[in-house]
Motif scaffolding. Structure first.
Motif, PDB file in Angstrom:
ATOM      1  N   ALA A   1      -5.350   7.965   4.803  1.00  0.00           N
ATOM      2  CA  ALA A   1      -5.346   7.192   6.041  1.00  0.00           C
ATOM      3  C   ALA A   1      -6.770   6.778   6.376  1.00  0.00           C
ATOM      4  O   ALA A   1      -7.723   7.511   6.083  1.00  0.00           O
ATOM      5  CB  ALA A   1      -4.769   8.010   7.206  1.00  0.00           C
ATOM      6  N   TYR A   2      -6.897   5.602   6.976  1.00  0.00           N
ATOM      7  CA  TYR A   2      -8.160   5.119   7.533  1.00  0.00           C
ATOM      8  C   TYR A   2      -9.315   5.225   6.530  1.00  0.00           C
ATOM      9  O   TYR A   2     -10.412   5.683   6.854  1.00  0.00           O
ATOM     10  CB  TYR A   2      -8.445   5.829   8.884  1.00  0.00           C
ATOM     11  CG  TYR A   2      -7.225   5.743   9.756  1.00  0.00           C
ATOM     12  CD1 TYR A   2      -6.807   4.508  10.243  1.00  0.00           C
ATOM     13  CD2 TYR A   2      -6.412   6.859  10.001  1.00  0.00           C
ATOM     14  CE1 TYR A   2      -5.622   4.385  10.970  1.00  0.00           C
ATOM     15  CE2 TYR A   2      -5.240   6.740  10.726  1.00  0.00           C
ATOM     16  CZ  TYR A   2      -4.845   5.498  11.197  1.00  0.00           C
ATOM     17  OH  TYR A   2      -3.682   5.381  11.894  1.00  0.00           O
ATOM     18  N   GLY A   3      -9.006   4.816   5.286  1.00  0.00           N
ATOM     19  CA  GLY A   3     -10.067   4.672   4.290  1.00  0.00           C
ATOM     20  C   GLY A   3     -10.343   5.874   3.408  1.00  0.00           C
ATOM     21  O   GLY A   3     -11.236   5.822   2.562  1.00  0.00           O
TER      22      GLY A   3
ATOM     23  N   GLY B   1      -3.347   8.974  -7.518  1.00  0.00           N
ATOM     24  CA  GLY B   1      -3.274   7.530  -7.335  1.00  0.00           C
ATOM     25  C   GLY B   1      -2.826   7.271  -5.908  1.00  0.00           C
ATOM     26  O   GLY B   1      -2.690   8.216  -5.119  1.00  0.00           O
ATOM     27  N   TYR B   2      -2.578   6.027  -5.580  1.00  0.00           N
ATOM     28  CA  TYR B   2      -2.127   5.691  -4.227  1.00  0.00           C
ATOM     29  C   TYR B   2      -0.769   6.351  -3.959  1.00  0.00           C
ATOM     30  O   TYR B   2       0.216   6.035  -4.615  1.00  0.00           O
ATOM     31  CB  TYR B   2      -2.044   4.166  -4.075  1.00  0.00           C
ATOM     32  CG  TYR B   2      -1.312   3.708  -2.834  1.00  0.00           C
ATOM     33  CD1 TYR B   2      -1.753   4.070  -1.563  1.00  0.00           C
ATOM     34  CD2 TYR B   2      -0.163   2.933  -2.924  1.00  0.00           C
ATOM     35  CE1 TYR B   2      -1.070   3.672  -0.428  1.00  0.00           C
ATOM     36  CE2 TYR B   2       0.522   2.527  -1.792  1.00  0.00           C
ATOM     37  CZ  TYR B   2       0.066   2.903  -0.549  1.00  0.00           C
ATOM     38  OH  TYR B   2       0.754   2.514   0.573  1.00  0.00           O
ATOM     39  N   ARG B   3      -0.749   7.291  -3.047  1.00  0.00           N
ATOM     40  CA  ARG B   3       0.454   8.070  -2.700  1.00  0.00           C
ATOM     41  C   ARG B   3       1.134   8.623  -3.968  1.00  0.00           C
ATOM     42  O   ARG B   3       2.362   8.632  -4.082  1.00  0.00           O
ATOM     43  CB  ARG B   3       1.467   7.222  -1.915  1.00  0.00           C
ATOM     44  CG  ARG B   3       1.001   6.769  -0.552  1.00  0.00           C
ATOM     45  CD  ARG B   3       0.788   7.943   0.394  1.00  0.00           C
ATOM     46  NE  ARG B   3       0.567   7.497   1.756  1.00  0.00           N
ATOM     47  CZ  ARG B   3      -0.601   7.104   2.269  1.00  0.00           C
ATOM     48  NH1 ARG B   3      -1.685   7.132   1.510  1.00  0.00           N
ATOM     49  NH2 ARG B   3      -0.694   6.733   3.530  1.00  0.00           N
TER      50      ARG B   3
ATOM     51  N   ASP C   1     -14.572   2.300   6.808  1.00  0.00           N
ATOM     52  CA  ASP C   1     -14.102   1.066   6.175  1.00  0.00           C
ATOM     53  C   ASP C   1     -12.965   0.417   6.968  1.00  0.00           C
ATOM     54  O   ASP C   1     -12.812  -0.796   6.970  1.00  0.00           O
ATOM     55  CB  ASP C   1     -13.577   1.341   4.748  1.00  0.00           C
ATOM     56  CG  ASP C   1     -14.671   1.912   3.857  1.00  0.00           C
ATOM     57  OD1 ASP C   1     -15.853   1.713   4.199  1.00  0.00           O
ATOM     58  OD2 ASP C   1     -14.338   2.554   2.853  1.00  0.00           O
ATOM     59  N   TYR C   2     -12.143   1.222   7.571  1.00  0.00           N
ATOM     60  CA  TYR C   2     -10.985   0.704   8.305  1.00  0.00           C
ATOM     61  C   TYR C   2     -11.490   0.075   9.607  1.00  0.00           C
ATOM     62  O   TYR C   2     -12.071   0.771  10.469  1.00  0.00           O
ATOM     63  CB  TYR C   2     -10.025   1.857   8.583  1.00  0.00           C
ATOM     64  CG  TYR C   2      -8.704   1.474   9.218  1.00  0.00           C
ATOM     65  CD1 TYR C   2      -7.623   1.072   8.444  1.00  0.00           C
ATOM     66  CD2 TYR C   2      -8.543   1.548  10.597  1.00  0.00           C
ATOM     67  CE1 TYR C   2      -6.416   0.743   9.029  1.00  0.00           C
ATOM     68  CE2 TYR C   2      -7.329   1.227  11.185  1.00  0.00           C
ATOM     69  CZ  TYR C   2      -6.274   0.824  10.393  1.00  0.00           C
ATOM     70  OH  TYR C   2      -5.069   0.506  10.983  1.00  0.00           O
ATOM     71  N   ALA C   3     -11.289  -1.246   9.730  1.00  0.00           N
ATOM     72  CA  ALA C   3     -11.901  -1.992  10.836  1.00  0.00           C
ATOM     73  C   ALA C   3     -11.525  -1.397  12.198  1.00  0.00           C
ATOM     74  O   ALA C   3     -12.371  -1.271  13.090  1.00  0.00           O
ATOM     75  CB  ALA C   3     -11.484  -3.449  10.758  1.00  0.00           C
TER      76      ALA C   3
HETATM   77  N1  EPU Z   1       1.319  -4.784  10.587  1.00  0.00           N
HETATM   78  C1  EPU Z   1       2.298  -5.655  10.991  1.00  0.00           C
HETATM   79  N2  EPU Z   1       3.303  -5.166  11.774  1.00  0.00           N
HETATM   80  C2  EPU Z   1       3.340  -3.890  12.196  1.00  0.00           C
HETATM   81  C3  EPU Z   1       2.317  -3.001  11.799  1.00  0.00           C
HETATM   82  C4  EPU Z   1       1.303  -3.474  10.979  1.00  0.00           C
HETATM   83  O1  EPU Z   1       2.306  -6.827  10.615  1.00  0.00           O
HETATM   84  O2  EPU Z   1       4.286  -3.529  12.900  1.00  0.00           O
HETATM   85  C5  EPU Z   1       0.261  -5.283   9.678  1.00  0.00           C
HETATM   86  C6  EPU Z   1      -1.041  -5.564  10.373  1.00  0.00           C
HETATM   87  O3  EPU Z   1      -1.504  -6.803   9.920  1.00  0.00           O
HETATM   88  C7  EPU Z   1      -1.970  -4.477   9.890  1.00  0.00           C
HETATM   89  C8  EPU Z   1      -1.374  -4.114   8.543  1.00  0.00           C
HETATM   90  O4  EPU Z   1       0.009  -4.337   8.669  1.00  0.00           O
HETATM   91  O5  EPU Z   1      -3.264  -4.945   9.753  1.00  0.00           O
HETATM   92  C9  EPU Z   1      -1.620  -2.674   8.158  1.00  0.00           C
HETATM   93  O6  EPU Z   1      -1.131  -1.806   9.187  1.00  0.00           O
HETATM   94  P1  EPU Z   1      -1.782  -0.367   9.427  1.00  0.00           P
HETATM   95  O7  EPU Z   1      -3.247  -0.503   9.564  1.00  0.00           O
HETATM   96  O8  EPU Z   1      -1.044   0.311  10.511  1.00  0.00           O
HETATM   97  O9  EPU Z   1      -1.582   0.373   8.051  1.00  0.00           O
HETATM   98  P2  EPU Z   1      -0.323   0.493   7.065  1.00  0.00           P
HETATM   99  O10 EPU Z   1      -0.705  -0.189   5.799  1.00  0.00           O
HETATM  100  O11 EPU Z   1       0.935   0.054   7.704  1.00  0.00           O
HETATM  101  C10 EPU Z   1      -1.166   2.681   5.942  1.00  0.00           C
HETATM  102  C11 EPU Z   1      -0.612   4.002   5.567  1.00  0.00           C
HETATM  103  C12 EPU Z   1      -0.564   4.909   6.785  1.00  0.00           C
HETATM  104  C13 EPU Z   1      -1.982   5.071   7.309  1.00  0.00           C
HETATM  105  C14 EPU Z   1      -2.523   3.687   7.656  1.00  0.00           C
HETATM  106  C15 EPU Z   1      -3.967   3.720   8.075  1.00  0.00           C
HETATM  107  C16 EPU Z   1       0.894   3.623   3.716  1.00  0.00           C
HETATM  108  C17 EPU Z   1       2.301   3.520   3.262  1.00  0.00           C
HETATM  109  N3  EPU Z   1       0.728   3.841   5.006  1.00  0.00           N
HETATM  110  O12 EPU Z   1      -0.264   2.074   6.844  1.00  0.00           O
HETATM  111  O13 EPU Z   1      -0.086   6.157   6.370  1.00  0.00           O
HETATM  112  O14 EPU Z   1      -2.007   5.905   8.445  1.00  0.00           O
HETATM  113  O15 EPU Z   1      -2.465   2.836   6.482  1.00  0.00           O
HETATM  114  O16 EPU Z   1      -4.792   3.971   6.991  1.00  0.00           O
HETATM  115  O17 EPU Z   1      -0.029   3.525   2.902  1.00  0.00           O
HETATM  116  C18 EPU Z   1       1.942   7.385   6.057  1.00  0.00           C
HETATM  117  O18 EPU Z   1       1.696   7.325   4.863  1.00  0.00           O
HETATM  118  O19 EPU Z   1       2.948   7.981   6.513  1.00  0.00           O
HETATM  119  C19 EPU Z   1       1.046   6.716   6.982  1.00  0.00           C
HETATM  120  C20 EPU Z   1       1.289   6.629   8.281  1.00  0.00           C
END
Ligand code: EPU
Length: 345
Positions: free
Chosen positions: A133-135, A166-168, A197-199
């Motif tokens: 999470a978050y980079g 690897g990734y997950r 890194d995470y904006a």
């Molecule tokens: N977005 C949408 N709609 C939404 C939510 C997000 O369009 O309802 C778009 C936004 O553009 C946003 C992008 O999706 O910029 C990414 O969203 P977010 O930053 O919330 O990250 P994510 O890719 O959805 C991943 C991990 C999370 C982790 C976050 C932060 C996976 C599957 N999930 O989510 O991990 O907390 O990045 O690093 O890689 C988990 O694995 O259970 C988990 C919560």
């Protein structure tokens, strides 16, 4: 001979999975001392039923009952096992609750895990899906994983390279019935540069007027971001992200981007591109959708939620409909992130 662990039989697993769906198992075996694990495994009935190993149950969907016994390691010892002043190696048994462990490392003045604050689950589960999470991905902080190899019936210690993170993904995820993670060793630092890194994380720290954040500042910001975006499993059943972000060839990403200029795309180390599953699902109109008690979180399209009485099968049916619509609209296959028991994807 009694088992060298606590046995509950039969067991209702509703409180043992963060989706809070109803499921049962023949027995729950709780191992309070990882040293006794070989004896526990040796004493299992040889009746062909699969053993299901669970951590915090936060990355698990019961689409049916557990086929046989369920085993949970509850040993939560932890200690600093090496320290050179700048950094330390910390060893934690699999049964440590992840977030409590992260807070403990920060209280020791050790940074490295702060971006992974508030992730549900246990230390033993963390390397299996290489939580991230978050980079930061946990594999970047792991020195070695200690496990019981059910094939050779021996305790093994695998260094980070052998874990094939690897990734997950990891060796343990690819061979789920072979390794039982017993403890994890982490390399942590007293004054490492924070990973910003995470904006959204950088912005959150800036908004608090923190120019040179400590590890604890980063953890606090991460905790706030998670609380604002992700539903709390203690209040509404969920398993975090239900789908992995699809990783596709660069040409596929470029073609999709040409058609959908607003689509988020992230570079990966191997030259492929990671798409945002949340965005794809959101575009298909699923956010906040509800089929009875099975739904999509109103605040985040990647999180499936149980509004109360949903069964695992109902949540799985919803997940299949979501993946089907993303496939039809974007030609991209989504893969679930949680382990599914009682059904195959
Ligand atoms: N977005 C949408 N709609 C939404 C939510 C997000 O369009 O309802 C778009 C936004 O553009 C946003 C992008 O999706 O910029 C990414 O969203 P977010 O930053 O919330 O990250 P994510 O890719 O959805 C991943 C991990 C999370 C982790 C976050 C932060 C996976 C599957 N999930 O989510 O991990 O907390 O990045 O690093 O890689 C988990 O694995 O259970 C988990 C919560």
């Amino acid at each position: 001979m009694p088992f060298p662990c606590r046995v509950t039989a039969p067991v209702d697993l509703t409180a043992r999975n963060s989706f809070a769906v109803h499921a049962t198992a023949r027995r729950l075996l709780e191992v309070g001392d990882i040293a006794t694990l070989p004896a526990v495994i040796a004493a299992l009935p040889d009746d062909g039923t699969a053993l299901l190993v669970i951590g915090g149950g936060s990355n698990l969907l019961f689409a049916g009952d557990a086929p046989g016994d369920v085993l949970a390691i509850t040993d939560d010892r932890r200690a600093i096992i090496a320290d050179d002043g700048d950094g330390a190696v910390v060893r934690a048994a699999a049964g440590n609750a992840w977030h409590g462990f992260v807070l403990w490392t920060l209280a020791q003045g050790l940074g490295g895990l702060e971006n992974l604050a508030l992730i549900p689950g246990t230390v033993g589960a963390a390397p299996i899906q290489n939580i991230g999470a978050y980079g930061v991905e946990v594999g970047e902080r792991i020195v070695a994983v200690e496990a019981f190899d059910r094939n050779t019936r021996e305790a093994v210690r695998l260094d980070a390279a052998a874990c094939r993170f690897g990734y997950r993904d990891s060796l343990f995820k690819r061979q789920p019935d072979r390794y039982l993670v017993t403890a994890v060793e982490f390399a942590l630092a007293r004054s490492a540069a924070p990973v910003l890194d995470y904006a959204g994380l950088r912005d959150a720290l800036q908004a608090r007027g923190i120019a040179r954040p400590t590890s604890r500042d980063v953890a606090d910001a991460v905790i706030d971001i998670r609380r604002s975006k992700l539903p709390d499993p203690a209040r509404i059943g969920n398993a975090g992200s239900f789908f992995k972000n699809p990783v596709v060839p660069a040409a596929t990403a470029a073609a999709l981007r040409a058609e959908h200029p607003a689509m988020p795309v992230f570079a990966t180390a191997d030259g492929r591109q990671k798409l945002s599953a949340a965005w794809l699902i959101d575009q298909c109109g699923w956010k906040g959708h509800r089929d009875g008690d099975a739904g999509v979180a109103p605040g985040h399209a990647l999180v499936l939620v149980n509004h109360g009485g949903a069964s695992g099968a109902e949540l799985l049916a919803l997940a299949r409909r979501i993946a089907g619509s993303v496939q039809a609209r974007f030609g991209v296959a989504l893969e679930p992130e949680p382990r599914i028991v009682g059904a195959t994807w």
